[in-house]
Scaffold this motif. Structure first.
Motif, PDB file in Angstrom:
ATOM      1  N   HIS A  50      43.836  25.207 -31.720  1.00 60.45           N
ATOM      2  CA  HIS A  50      44.323  24.149 -30.754  1.00 60.45           C
ATOM      3  C   HIS A  50      45.411  23.693 -31.144  1.00 60.45           C
ATOM      4  CE1 HIS A  50      43.276  19.786 -31.406  1.00 60.45           C
ATOM      5  NE2 HIS A  50      44.219  19.414 -32.425  1.00 60.45           N
ATOM      6  N   ALA A  51      45.750  22.955 -29.571  1.00 60.53           N
ATOM      7  CA  ALA A  51      46.754  23.254 -29.390  1.00 60.53           C
ATOM      8  C   ALA A  51      47.503  21.855 -29.930  1.00 60.53           C
ATOM      9  CB  ALA A  51      47.651  23.651 -28.081  1.00 60.53           C
ATOM     10  N   ASP A  52      49.172  21.601 -30.345  1.00 58.94           N
ATOM     11  CA  ASP A  52      49.599  20.438 -30.725  1.00 58.94           C
ATOM     12  C   ASP A  52      50.060  19.781 -29.239  1.00 58.94           C
ATOM     13  OD1 ASP A  52      50.191  18.103 -31.120  1.00 58.94           O
ATOM     14  OD2 ASP A  52      51.923  18.606 -32.002  1.00 58.94           O
ATOM     15  N   ASP A  53      49.403  19.046 -28.035  1.00 54.80           N
ATOM     16  CA  ASP A  53      49.678  19.331 -26.916  1.00 54.80           C
ATOM     17  C   ASP A  53      50.428  17.992 -27.051  1.00 54.80           C
ATOM     18  OD1 ASP A  53      48.315  21.374 -25.884  1.00 54.80           O
ATOM     19  OD2 ASP A  53      46.455  19.879 -26.041  1.00 54.80           O
ATOM     20  N   ALA A  54      50.792  16.897 -28.321  1.00 58.80           N
ATOM     21  CA  ALA A  54      51.294  15.981 -28.485  1.00 58.80           C
ATOM     22  C   ALA A  54      52.731  15.876 -28.086  1.00 58.80           C
ATOM     23  CB  ALA A  54      50.928  15.324 -29.368  1.00 58.80           C
TER      24      ALA A  54
ATOM     25  N   THR B  75      53.982  18.401 -25.814  1.00 59.80           N
ATOM     26  CA  THR B  75      54.098  18.473 -23.992  1.00 59.80           C
ATOM     27  C   THR B  75      53.576  17.082 -23.645  1.00 59.80           C
ATOM     28  OG1 THR B  75      52.281  19.085 -23.813  1.00 59.80           O
ATOM     29  CG2 THR B  75      54.131  20.946 -24.877  1.00 59.80           C
ATOM     30  N   ALA B  76      52.918  15.972 -24.188  1.00 60.33           N
ATOM     31  CA  ALA B  76      52.386  14.712 -22.914  1.00 60.33           C
ATOM     32  C   ALA B  76      53.324  14.022 -23.235  1.00 60.33           C
ATOM     33  CB  ALA B  76      50.861  14.964 -24.077  1.00 60.33           C
TER      34      ALA B  76
ATOM     35  N   MET C 243      47.681  14.787 -33.173  1.00 56.28           N
ATOM     36  CA  MET C 243      49.171  13.609 -32.667  1.00 56.28           C
ATOM     37  C   MET C 243      49.678  13.649 -33.930  1.00 56.28           C
ATOM     38  SD  MET C 243      50.106  11.084 -30.505  1.00 56.28           S
ATOM     39  CE  MET C 243      51.599  10.564 -30.309  1.00 56.28           C
TER      40      MET C 243
ATOM     41  N   LEU D 281      45.800  10.439 -23.922  1.00 59.27           N
ATOM     42  CA  LEU D 281      45.289  12.178 -24.053  1.00 59.27           C
ATOM     43  C   LEU D 281      44.259  12.986 -23.482  1.00 59.27           C
ATOM     44  CD1 LEU D 281      47.059  12.772 -27.929  1.00 59.27           C
ATOM     45  CD2 LEU D 281      48.297  13.033 -25.817  1.00 59.27           C
TER      46      LEU D 281
ATOM     47  N   SER E  82      47.862  12.633 -18.630  1.00 59.05           N
ATOM     48  CA  SER E  82      49.511  12.370 -19.783  1.00 59.05           C
ATOM     49  C   SER E  82      50.342  13.765 -19.676  1.00 59.05           C
ATOM     50  CB  SER E  82      48.055  13.081 -21.020  1.00 59.05           C
ATOM     51  OG  SER E  82      47.484  13.788 -20.879  1.00 59.05           O
ATOM     52  N   GLY E  83      49.301  14.902 -18.665  1.00 62.82           N
ATOM     53  CA  GLY E  83      50.235  15.749 -18.785  1.00 62.82           C
ATOM     54  C   GLY E  83      49.757  17.156 -19.789  1.00 62.82           C
ATOM     55  N   ALA E  84      49.318  17.081 -20.209  1.00 62.61           N
ATOM     56  CA  ALA E  84      48.526  17.325 -21.154  1.00 62.61           C
ATOM     57  C   ALA E  84      47.713  19.073 -21.094  1.00 62.61           C
ATOM     58  CB  ALA E  84      48.269  16.964 -22.919  1.00 62.61           C
TER      59      ALA E  84
END
Lengths: 285, 328
Positions: free
Chosen positions: A153-157, A159-160, B1, B109, B114-116
């Motif tokens: 599980h990556a913390d995409d927050a 990069t978003a 997040m 997200l 969101s670009g994620a």
């Protein structure tokens, strides 16, 4: 002065969806004696400068100037119907940005609210080429899905990008604009609404009816309208007010057509496809 | 997040609508008299006051989703909303929402905008109870519409409630719940080192709800294996996972079956990432159908004698009488 109550019709829609182009074409159609329109020009009254300006640009196949934010042009047309009765139509023409701001800034102008209070009905414009769709990441790219499935599980927050309300799906913004209308204290259902799918010439090849197109492409809006048919009485049209691509290189035939014949209206019970006033009948009768 | 912790005032109940009907703290309204602008509702998640106002105006069905942090409570709600974006759900039409921007923000997200790289849901911050609203209409005739309110509460609040009945008493929205979902994090249920504690925490939480008297007797409880795609992906351990889940369900039934009006189980995958065998929103349409079709309140209003029961009228009266007392 006219001795009958004018009918005020709202032009609703997000930016660049063809509201003003429709108005320009309509002004020409009602005056064009070659087009047997159900509403015909009767006489000039008051200021027609705005209508003449946009109509001129439309006749020359030039892009019709967009309305600046916070300006409202009130277009008035005095027409007569088939029975010879006078019909005065008022179109408050607001900028599309003002509708975006209703969604994103949660404010509407008092002049719009006043128009809403007096409106007999409205035309909601939707441009098929300008739709923002709710694209889920899991449906976007199978490779991305595959990678996500195996990866921790990556913390995409980080990069978003931040949520920007203006990038919300078109159908969500339109539902909210309609909810704003129906939640006003002065709202009197049913509000008659013509859904105008503009640039119809660009999607006509898919052979869908305008109602089918709406159901397929904007299902949330379609469900909302079906659920709220006691608040909004709707009819869906496809309209090509511009008639095609304006670039002469791409569409050399367009300028050769008579202006009235450039116009196309598609929808249930449309008898004359060049008569834009048919889309107004359900709003004013 | 990461979420910014926000601690409610000590002792302040969260979620008691009648209390919230008292005038809320005045929010300074912008001076619109000189402005050409009219403020519209924010569309943010509803607070107690907003939820109370809606409940006062029309009948609403309250769906409470509970579970620890990261169990998938908010994702369940956003996925249901996302399903409506593409089609009616189980023959129910989207009929509106007072919290569209709140849904949109929570969906951000999980969308390409969101670009994620992979879908996610922002964590609900710990704080006051918030509600999301969705109105649905039956797709068939005659048209019937229903307003659904969903709690969106941080998992931290439930972790506290599990450990303290005093904390549990602060979750006063429980008393109004029509349907309560207890989410067990499927990602943990498939792990040998996590599953026992996960199940234990859930039974303790439900015990706390009941022992503190916060859960209405009429409330329909559903224990949910969330992220069910994890089980399908756990190929080697699938059988042991299923055995464990069966044992967990039995434990719930044994402990709580006679204390609840309704106790059921479900497996869902609101946003399956680990298995392609499940569709997006797996089993959410069925949940929605139940929320719409089954109303504990209307069931209590059914005072017609149950003719199929071999019971004297005096016994039937007594049964109805005590049922009402228990429910109130």
């Amino acid at each position: 002065m006219t001795d009958h109550a004018p009918k005020r019709l709202l032009l609703l829609g997000l930016p660049d969806t063809g509201k003003t182009t429709f108005l320009a074409a309509l002004w020409h159609i009602v005056q064009d004696t070659d087009i047997a329109s159900s509403l015909q020009f009767e006489k000039l009254e008051g200021d027609s400068k705005y209508l003449n300006q946009i109509s001129k640009a439309w006749l020359e196949c030039s892009p019709v100037a967009r309305n600046p934010l916070d300006t409202e042009n009130l277009a008035q047309m005095i027409l007569k119907n088939g029975e010879g009765d006078l019909v005065t139509l008022l179109f408050p023409d607001l900028s599309g940005e003002s509708f975006t701001l209703q969604w994103s800034n949660r404010q509407l102008t008092k002049t719009y609210d006043q128009s809403l209070r007096q409106a007999t009905g409205g035309l909601l414009f939707i441009h098929p080429g300008k739709l923002k769709k709710p694209v889920r990441i899991d449906t976007a790219d199978p490779l991305v899905q595959e990678a996500a499935r195996g990866a921790p599980h990556a913390d995409d927050a980080n990069t978003a990008v931040q949520w920007d309300p203006e990038k919300s799906p078109t159908q969500v913004q339109l539902v909210e604009i309609l909810q704003f209308i129906s939640h006003r204290d002065h709202f009197q259902p049913p509000f008659r609404l013509a859904i105008m799918i503009s640039a119809w010439d660009t999607i006509a090849r898919f052979k869908d009816t305008p109602q089918q197109w709406l159901s397929k492409r904007l299902p949330l809006l379609d469900q909302f309208l079906r659920s709220n048919d006691d608040s909004f009485q709707t009819i869906v049209y496809g309209v090509s007010a511009q008639g095609g691509e304006y670039s002469a290189a791409k569409n050399p035939e367009l300028l050769k057509k008579s202006p009235g014949n450039r116009v196309q209206l598609v929808g249930e019970n449309v008898k004359n496809p060049h008569d834009l006033t048919e889309s107004l009948k359900c709003l004013i009768t | 997040m990461a979420a910014t912790p926000e601690t409610p005032a000590p002792g302040k109940p969260t979620g008691l609508w009648p209390a919230a009907q008292a005038p809320a703290a005045a929010t300074p309204a912008p001076d619109q008299s000189k402005s050409d602008l009219i403020s519209l509702p924010s569309g943010a998640e509803l607070d107690e006051s907003g939820a109370a106002k809606l409940a006062a105006a029309k009948p609403v069905r309250l769906i409470v989703t509970t579970g620890p942090v990261d169990a998938g409570k908010t994702t369940l709600l956003t996925s249901l909303y996302e399903l409506f974006q593409s089609a009616p759900v189980a023959n129910h039409l989207f009929a509106g929402s007072l919290t569209l921007p709140a849904f949109e923000k929570r969906c951000h997200l999980s969308r390409t905008a969101s670009g994620a790289d992979s879908p996610d849901t922002p964590r609900t911050p710990f704080g006051d109870t918030k509600y999301l609203h969705l109105a649905v209409c039956s797709g068939s005739s005659p048209k019937t519409c229903l307003d659904l309110l969903f709690t969106d509460v941080s998992g931290e609040a439930f972790e506290r409630a599990k450990d303290s009945t005093a904390e549990c008493e602060r979750l006063s929205f429980l008393k109004r719940a029509d349907h309560l979902l207890m989410l067990l994090d499927g990602e943990k249920l498939v792990r040998d080192d996590k599953r026992w504690a996960t199940a234990q925490d859930s039974t303790t939480l439900l015990q706390s709800f009941l022992d503190s008297g916060m859960l209405a007797a009429r409330c329909m409880v559903k224990v949910v294996f969330s992220k069910y795609d994890c089980l399908l992906a756990a190929a080697a351990d699938k059988e042991s996972c299923e055995t464990f889940w069966a044992a967990t369900k039995k434990k719930f039934e044994t402990k709580f079956g006679n204390r609840l009006a309704s106790l059921q189980f479900a497996e869902i995958a609101a946003r399956p990432k680990r298995s392609t065998a499940l569709d997006f929103g797996h089993r959410l349409p069925e949940l929605l159908t139940e929320w719409v079709a089954l109303s504990p309140r209307s069931r209590l209003m059914d005072f017609e004698p149950q003719v199929n029961l071999p019971m004297r009228e005096s016994e039937a009266f007594a049964a109805r009488h005590f049922n009402r007392l228990t429910a109130s």
